[in-house]
Motif scaffolding. Structure first.
Motif, PDB file in Angstrom:
ATOM      1  N   GLU A  97      29.356  87.695  31.063  1.00  0.00           N
ATOM      2  CA  GLU A  97      28.071  88.202  31.651  1.00  0.00           C
ATOM      3  C   GLU A  97      27.655  89.373  30.818  1.00  0.00           C
ATOM      4  O   GLU A  97      28.352  90.295  30.191  1.00  0.00           O
ATOM      5  CB  GLU A  97      28.610  88.933  33.172  1.00  0.00           C
ATOM      6  CG  GLU A  97      27.259  89.133  34.033  1.00  0.00           C
ATOM      7  CD  GLU A  97      27.550  89.077  35.414  1.00  0.00           C
ATOM      8  OE1 GLU A  97      28.703  89.043  36.078  1.00  0.00           O
ATOM      9  OE2 GLU A  97      26.592  89.403  36.207  1.00  0.00           O
ATOM     10  N   LEU A  99      23.848  91.243  28.738  1.00  0.00           N
ATOM     11  CA  LEU A  99      22.401  90.693  28.382  1.00  0.00           C
ATOM     12  C   LEU A  99      22.700  90.091  26.837  1.00  0.00           C
ATOM     13  O   LEU A  99      23.578  90.576  26.298  1.00  0.00           O
ATOM     14  CB  LEU A  99      21.501  92.291  28.019  1.00  0.00           C
ATOM     15  CG  LEU A  99      21.269  92.703  29.343  1.00  0.00           C
ATOM     16  CD1 LEU A  99      20.425  94.094  29.001  1.00  0.00           C
ATOM     17  CD2 LEU A  99      20.286  91.845  30.460  1.00  0.00           C
ATOM     18  N   ASN A 145      24.909  78.331  38.337  1.00  0.00           N
ATOM     19  CA  ASN A 145      24.152  78.901  37.245  1.00  0.00           C
ATOM     20  C   ASN A 145      23.701  78.011  36.173  1.00  0.00           C
ATOM     21  O   ASN A 145      22.893  78.091  35.403  1.00  0.00           O
ATOM     22  CB  ASN A 145      25.231  79.791  36.363  1.00  0.00           C
ATOM     23  CG  ASN A 145      25.442  80.960  37.378  1.00  0.00           C
ATOM     24  OD1 ASN A 145      26.432  81.380  37.210  1.00  0.00           O
ATOM     25  ND2 ASN A 145      24.700  81.624  37.714  1.00  0.00           N
ATOM     26  N   GLY A 149      18.066  79.759  37.029  1.00  0.00           N
ATOM     27  CA  GLY A 149      18.373  80.663  35.860  1.00  0.00           C
ATOM     28  C   GLY A 149      18.656  82.099  36.804  1.00  0.00           C
ATOM     29  O   GLY A 149      18.373  82.228  37.725  1.00  0.00           O
ATOM     30  N   GLN A 150      19.381  83.060  35.860  1.00  0.00           N
ATOM     31  CA  GLN A 150      19.982  84.214  36.283  1.00  0.00           C
ATOM     32  C   GLN A 150      19.965  85.206  35.324  1.00  0.00           C
ATOM     33  O   GLN A 150      20.756  84.716  34.112  1.00  0.00           O
ATOM     34  CB  GLN A 150      21.066  83.924  37.225  1.00  0.00           C
ATOM     35  CG  GLN A 150      21.261  85.382  38.248  1.00  0.00           C
ATOM     36  CD  GLN A 150      22.527  85.115  38.792  1.00  0.00           C
ATOM     37  OE1 GLN A 150      22.672  84.084  39.553  1.00  0.00           O
ATOM     38  NE2 GLN A 150      23.388  86.084  38.966  1.00  0.00           N
ATOM     39  N   THR A 151      19.653  86.407  35.195  1.00  0.00           N
ATOM     40  CA  THR A 151      19.778  87.438  34.297  1.00  0.00           C
ATOM     41  C   THR A 151      21.280  87.472  34.021  1.00  0.00           C
ATOM     42  O   THR A 151      22.032  87.683  34.892  1.00  0.00           O
ATOM     43  CB  THR A 151      18.896  88.778  34.851  1.00  0.00           C
ATOM     44  OG1 THR A 151      17.604  88.582  34.822  1.00  0.00           O
ATOM     45  CG2 THR A 151      19.258  89.779  33.778  1.00  0.00           C
ATOM     46  N   GLY A 152      21.693  87.576  32.688  1.00  0.00           N
ATOM     47  CA  GLY A 152      22.958  88.232  32.423  1.00  0.00           C
ATOM     48  C   GLY A 152      24.089  87.130  32.057  1.00  0.00           C
ATOM     49  O   GLY A 152      25.088  87.568  31.862  1.00  0.00           O
ATOM     50  N   ALA A 154      23.100  83.879  30.492  1.00  0.00           N
ATOM     51  CA  ALA A 154      22.468  82.853  29.737  1.00  0.00           C
ATOM     52  C   ALA A 154      23.426  81.892  29.191  1.00  0.00           C
ATOM     53  O   ALA A 154      23.008  80.712  28.956  1.00  0.00           O
ATOM     54  CB  ALA A 154      21.353  83.510  28.847  1.00  0.00           C
TER      55      ALA A 154
END
Ligand code: NAP
Length: 248
Positions: A97, A99, A145, A149-152, A154
């Protein structure tokens, strides 16, 4: 491991030391399977289970899935000892997890390897006895996932989506030989992997889940148990979510 004439079915589970993997090992033993599992370290729970089950029923190997030769050797040992593999559950995985721009390349490599390359190589190594007996089920533990999509997440999402692609194409490749391949995509459930999620994050998941709770290991066991059973004999190549409706 010793050669045996035991006729009980054989299941291989990657990452059986804790979390879902440990629960899968126990559940498969209860279903009458002999089980072979590996992880980098053994938990007290698994050590105790091995002691009570005995070597002919449950084996564990200290193995880092980042070593392809060791993965191959593990599968070879299982086949040498049991002469068959009926079920493979590609469970071992690692969360990642953060960015993307702040994620170290080594962490990216590790997540891609553990969540994608390891299951591909382990499946490759376990398929031969399934194809030879025209019988077997490969269950790939994916994730919601892979579906949303989900932030953090990828890199984790990329690996699990690729695993689902592997499921679909391999199902076509080995279906004519009597082997089924499925993905199980759980929603969030309690384990070491999710222990870092904050209360706020968990409450947000529950709010977005029609059945208004987090998942449990038992939810996933029920689906895997069904998918490896004869009742699911006409199901292959599918990605099946067990997520309380999170992705519906
Ligand atoms: P967990 O509690 O962290 O357990 C992961 C297992 O994999 C452990 O036995 C671990 O043992 C093993 N493992 C990890 N890296 C390994 C490596 N390089 N080589 C060998 N073994 C390795 O995870 P979990 O929550 O039970 O997750 C199980 C599966 O469900 C994973 O594929 C995960 O992506 C998926 N999933 C989990 C959730 C969730 O909410 N928890 C949701 C959706 C999908 P060692 O560390 O000793 O090697």
């Amino acid at each position: 491991m010793t050669t045996t004439t035991d006729e009980r079915p054989v299941a291989v589970v990657s990452g059986g030391s804790r979390g879902l993997g440990f629960a899968l090992v126990k559940d498969l033993l209860d279903r009458g399977y002999r089980v072979a599992t590996f992880s980098r370290s053994e938990s007290d729970g698994l050590a105790a289970l091995r002691k009570s089950a005995g070597d002919a029923t449950l084996t564990w190997c200290a193995l880092d899935g980042s070593d392809p030769a060791a993965v191959q050797e593990f599968a070879r040992d299982v086949v040498r000892a049991h002469r068959r593999i009926d079920v493979l559950v590609n469970n071992a995985g690692v969360g990642l997890e953060g960015l993307l721009t702040l994620t170290a390349p080594a962490a990216v490599e590790n997540a891609l390897h553990t969540n994608l390359t390891l299951p591909v190589l382990l499946t490759r190594a376990c398929l031969k006895p399934m194809l030879a007996r025209r019988h077997g089920v490969v269950v790939n533990i994916s994730s919601i996932n892979a579906l949303r999509g989900q932030t953090g997440v990828a890199v984790y999402s990329a690996a699990k989506s690729a695993l689902d692609g592997f499921t679909r194409s391999l199902a076509k490749e080995v279906g004519p030989a009597g082997v089924r391949v499925v993905s199980v995509a759980p929603g969030y459930f309690e384990s070491e992997m999710t222990s870092g999620m904050s209360g706020d994050q968990l409450r947000r998941v529950v709010r977005r889940t029609p059945l208004a709770r987090l998942g449990t290991v038992e939810d996933v066991l029920g689906l895997v148990g069904f998918l490896i059973s004869p009742a699911a004999g006409f199901i292959t190549g599918q990605i099946i979510a067990v997520d309380g409706g999170y992705t519906c």
